[in-house]
Write an enzyme that holds these catalytic residues in place. Structure first.
Site, PDB file in Angstrom:
ATOM      1  CG  HIS A 114      -2.178  -0.751   1.063  1.00  0.00           C
ATOM      2  ND1 HIS A 114      -2.218  -2.112   0.984  1.00  0.00           N
ATOM      3  CD2 HIS A 114      -3.459  -0.329   0.956  1.00  0.00           C
ATOM      4  CE1 HIS A 114      -3.468  -2.510   0.853  1.00  0.00           C
ATOM      5  NE2 HIS A 114      -4.246  -1.433   0.824  1.00  0.00           N
ATOM      6  CE  LYS A 117      -6.786 -10.959  11.636  1.00  0.00           C
ATOM      7  NZ  LYS A 117      -6.338 -12.168  12.310  1.00  0.00           N
TER       8      LYS A 117
END
Length: 185
Positions: free
Chosen positions: A39, A104
């Site tokens: 990222h 998650k």
């Protein structure tokens, strides 16, 4: 009442409008893996005006660092990683066209606002079920940042990869509504 949806990436603009927090999504086709380091690099490249090593328009990103493949399998265990670590980069990643994120754990309010702004959704995969999830992965190959090892970006081909919508484009959060429902029991 939740629904089950099947989807094949790339996801067209407006396609996630039919998804609501609590719905089940079965993904078939190509998705990318991406964690913290990937990222950071993607955002830096985009901000520098560089060409990205992959097309993120309509993409699905799965927050996972897969383990090495055992004999006869395309990939090892591939359970989701904690999504909040990607929060500092999410607004920029969504602005590049990503429509669905899988991980998650809960997301920050600024990320939830970014889902509304960019018409994207966040889904959860079952943590602790990496070996089971890997059964839905048909192939895997590194497509960017190979030097990052397990944090390299992989292109996965999946069949009926299961996840559940946590944050939809309407501002709903399954973690919040689920806790409220539990408290009523």
């Amino acid at each position: 009442m939740s629904e089950t949806h099947s989807i094949v990436p790339p996801i067209a603009n407006g396609q996630v409008e039919r998804f609501h927090a609590g719905d089940i999504v079965l993904i078939s086709g190509e998705i990318f893996t991406a964690r913290d380091s990937a990222h950071k690099r993607l955002v830096a490249l985009a901000k520098a005006g560089e060409v990205l090593p992959l097309d993120l328009n309509g993409a699905v990103l799965y927050y996972v660092g897969p383990t090495p493949a055992p004999p006869g399998r395309p990939i090892g265990s591939a359970g989701p990683t904690t999504s909040s670590r990607m929060d500092p980069y999410t607004e920029d990643i969504l602005s590049l066209g990503v429509r669905l994120l899988i991980g998650k754990g809960s997301r920050s309010q600024s990320v939830k606002d970014a889902f509304l702004k960019h018409k994207a959704i966040y889904c959860a995969a079952v943590g602790g079920a990496g070996a089971l999830i890997s059964q839905k992965l048909l192939s895997a190959k590194v497509v960017a940042f190979e030097e990052l090892g397990p944090e390299a970006i992989h292109l996965l081909t999946v069949k009926d990869f299961p996840c559940i919508v946590v944050n939809d484009i309407y501002g709903r959060d399954l973690y919040e509504t689920g806790v409220q429902a539990y408290r009523r029991l």
